[in-house]
Design a protein around this motif. Structure first.
Motif: not given
Length: 819
Positions: A314-319, A352-353, A282-289
């Motif tokens: 959830x937020x994305x930022x930067x270039x 974080x990603x 059982x592989x558990x995949x984390x949430x991403x923004x």
């Protein structure tokens, strides 16, 4: 002009391979050097023969699960852009005064745009990096006639299938993410949409709909869950978190932090290495923004009087929005559906990603604190073949049990693309878990319900660390395409107990399952500081090659893993030490006569950590057995109808079992259990308004080698032959945003003992639910309601060595709003 997400990134390598950073034995280092040299020689020959991965499938073929009301056209176009991840350009003047009809059900982006633009004088056309809405006379090409690539992360998961409840594929161990039609195994990947709509609080709430899986615990009454997959036990500590084994919280796993729950059925030592279970993974995949900002608040209620809150940000930022952060926070408190039982859970998760052109990194942090009063017994055992009727399912039976769990997880992953054909990664995770419990034991139940009950304290801790590093190489030799995966990892586990001892038993007390009573605690409860009482080290190296022929119509996967295990532990009278190694090969084949039809087969071995004899009456007390090997043979067929898919699998699994001589009390691994079965899984949309998820599983779990042949040929304890599930969702055409659901779960009769004298009846459970998605004050709001075990049926559930009591009728209500 609507905000657009422009620019298409090249496709990334789907599968990952790891390489170990620490080598503990001379033989391990030698084998690692051999594989490393082979990898280097492979890389030398790749420049001319390297083959870039083919582009992603056009988003026009990807199914979207839509529930949009009739509204102004601009609002619908904006919603489609956000849900599909495709930039859609629309001049505001073109949308003025135009309305879009309601969109309900599963459809492609092209189909959705065709419906909302029909009769408007507008059409959709590709602009190279997205989609533009134009006047019909100005159109150059329509969306359905071109390939449109969404701006997605190289870490993008396989897209949801029609209906949105499962995905098109998932992680297959070291092979990485594969489409379900390209996987030589039976695998199902459940989505966050399903998790949310089922108002799931733990993994068991999600897997209840899988006909090959059964929860071996009482859902709300116990502090943790375990499962049977294909009739074999699966321990939650073996669940993988983003590919890392044993680092996710072990108790009441926090599904609110997960994007996918991927279930791979059957032994898989090559793919994932050794564990304490061989039933599957059982592989558990984390949430991403995601590409669009998310602020979602959910408030919920569960009978008897538990209230909860879940915040998802959830937020994305930067270039180029390269950086992302996803935060999930959960708090629940109150009385559960079990009488006199209450619980509290607090959980926080941060993901974080970073997603660059060549480098991708992620860091996941999770902490949870759980308390539960009056936990239910983990199992009931019976004194005679006359099994009494189960008591009311909301009964606590024996009061006084407690659970106090505190767990922290940290997991890091980084990937780098050296070229379109060569990538590498490193991953590391750690779990710190501490548990103080008071367990309830109800044994020797008589036909009138009388029993002997005991409360016992248990203090148990784990520090688990898993490290993986490696590389993945794609190349060609003539007409044959190769995807070579090289993997190595190290898993270290240190167990702990309290300085005053791990456990203590209270006095045995008579009771009756129909009359709940207070238990009596041990005179000296377990306390003191945490001290180490044993270690387990597992190291492995693996290599696999996926050979593709005839334009990917034939895929052959061959590979092998060398596994090392070393264990030290305390038993009565001293400590023991054990060290061993084993090879585990795998062969898998996928043949696709048509793009929508797959025939597959596999031979794979499972490897289970050897057990330790803890029996003071045996001369083998303290003996550690070598790893158990299991073998699986499986064939199957998969058919993808576009919006509905089905899989039929036939399998045989043979595994050794432990035997004890009744006279000498000597232990051996000379026993054997053979599970033969057939599975039928189905998912998707039967019509645009009707989604289905379910299937049937039949398993003959036979004891083929027993002590003195006494129980040979009998059905293994706790394993029903028949399991069936059917869940349906109906998107009501007359009421935009309204979906009604129902589910039936059928489990056949099971034996509780190897002699097959104790038999419990089969049972059927019915669930119903509804949800309504709408907009209030310009915000997207969804109301959900579920009733589990509608008819409040009481029944026994078979487990290995006993039975547990069913969960009572349970009401779940929630409301979520996106700000």
């Amino acid at each position: 002009m609507l905000r657009q997400r422009t620019g298409c990134r090249p496709a990334r390598l789907a599968s990952n391979v790891s390489w170990l950073t620490r080598f503990r034995t001379r033989e391990f280092r030698a084998n690692a050097m051999t594989v490393a040299c082979a990898a280097a020689l492979t890389l030398i020959g790749t420049p001319e023969s390297a083959v870039a991965q083919s582009p992603r499938q056009a988003v026009t073929s990807r199914q979207l699960q839509l529930s949009l009301p009739a509204q102004p056209l601009a609002l619908t176009i904006d919603a489609l852009a956000r849900q599909s991840g495709v930039g859609i350009g629309l001049d505001a003047s073109l949308a003025t005064g135009k309305n879009a009809p309601a969109l309900q059900g599963s459809m492609t982006l092209g189909q959705a745009l065709d419906r909302v633009l029909s009769g408007s004088g507008l059409t959709a056309a590709a602009n190279g990096s997205g989609v533009s809405i134009r006047r019909e006379n100005d159109s150059v090409s329509t969306l359905e006639a071109v390939t449109v690539t969404a701006v997605t992360s190289p870490w993008e998961l396989p897209p949801p299938y029609a209906g949105g409840q499962v995905a098109r594929g998932g992680r297959v161990g070291l092979l990485g993410d594969l489409d379900f039609m390209d996987t030589p195994f039976n695998q199902t990947s459940y989505t966050a949409q399903l998790i949310e709509n089922q108002q799931a609080q733990m993994i068991a709430d999600v897997l209840v709909g899988d006909p090959s899986v059964r929860d071996s615990g009482r859902k709300y009454g116990q502090a943790s869950n375990a499962f049977f997959i294909r009739g074999l036990p699966f321990a939650t500590i073996d669940a993988s978190f983003n590919g890392l084994r044993g680092v996710f919280p072990n108790y009441r796993q926090p599904v609110e932090a997960l994007e996918r729950i991927e279930v791979l059925k059957g032994p898989n030592a090559l793919l994932n290495g050794m564990g304490t279970s061989i039933a599957g993974d059982i592989n558990l995949v984390p949430k991403r923004a995601g590409p669009e900002p998310l602020t979602r608040l959910n408030v919920g209620y569960m009978s008897d009087s538990e209230y909860g809150t879940h915040l998802d940000l959830g937020r994305r930022f930067g270039q180029d929005d390269a950086w992302g952060v996803r935060v999930n926070a959960v708090y629940r408190d109150g009385d559960t559906p079990i009488d006199e039982q209450s619980g509290r859970l607090a959980m926080g998760a941060v993901g974080l990603d970073y997603q660059g052109e060549k480098l991708r990194m992620s860091l996941d942090l999770i902490h949870q604190d759980i308390k539960l009063d009056n936990v239910s017994p983990f199992s009931f055992t019976f004194a005679t073949p006359d099994i009494p009727s189960p008591p009311p399912s909301d009964s606590a039976i024996l009061l006084g049990g407690k659970a106090d769990h505190e767990e922290t997880t940290a997991a890091f992953r980084a990937e780098y693309d050296f070229s379109d054909a060569v990538s590498a990664y490193v991953a590391a995770g750690h779990l710190k878990s501490r548990s103080d419990t008071v367990n309830t034991q109800v044994a020797n139940i008589m036909p009138d319900g009388s029993y002997q009950g005991t409360l016992s304290t248990d203090a148990y801790g784990l520090d688990n660390t898993n490290i993986q590093v490696g590389a993945n190489v794609n190349f060609a030799t003539g007409p044959v395409q190769h995807k070579v995966a090289i993997s190595a990892d190290r898993y270290h586990q240190r167990s702990f107990m309290r300085s005053s001892g791990r456990s203590a038993n209270g006095p045995t007390m008579p009771g009756n399952i129909y009359e709940p009573m207070e238990g009596q605690l041990p005179a000296v409860p377990t306390s003191g500081r945490w001290v180490s009482n044993g270690t387990v080290d597992r190291e492995s190296i693996a290599v696999a090659d996926t050979l593709s022929f005839i334009e990917d119509r034939v895929n052959l996967i061959v590979g092998v893993r060398k596994q090392y295990v070393e264990q030290e532990g305390a038993v009565r009278g001293g400590t023991v030490h054990y060290k061993d190694d084993a090879w585990t090969p795998m062969v898998g084949l996928v043949v696709k006569p048509r793009h929508d039809l797959s025939l597959y087969a596999n031979y794979v071995q499972g490897l289970l950590q050897g057990s330790t004899v803890r029996d003071v009456s045996s001369p083998d007390n303290g003996k550690m057995f070598p790893p158990y090997k299991a073998e699986q043979y499986e064939v199957g067929i998969k058919k993808d109808f576009g919006e509905f898919a089905t899989t039929v699998s036939l399998f045989q699994i043979e595994q050794p079992t432990q035997l004890v001589d009744p006279i000498t009390r000597e232990y051996s691994q000379d026993g054997q259990q053979r599970n033969r079965g057939i599975e039928w899984n189905m998912f998707g949309d039967l019509t645009p308004q009707l989604s289905v998820l379910g299937g049937i599983s039949y398993v003959r779990a036979e004891l083929t080698k027993t002590a003195g042949g006494l129980n040979e040929g009998h059905q293994a304890p706790g394993i029903p032959k028949l399991q069936a599930n059917l869940g349906i969702e109906w998107h009501v055409p007359a009421v935009t945003g309204l979906t009604l659901g129902a589910r039936v779960i059928r489990t056949g009769a099971a034996y509780l003992d190897a002699a097959n004298t104790q038999r419990i009846s089969g049972w059927t459970r019915y669930d119903v639910g509804a949800r309504y998605a709408t907009r209030i004050g310009g915000k997207e709001v969804t109301f959900r309601g579920t009733v589990e075990n509608v008819f409040n049926k009481n029944y026994w559930i078979g487990v290995n060595g006993g039975a547990v009591l069913s969960a009572p009728r349970t009401f779940l209500l929630s409301a979520s709003i996106d700000f």
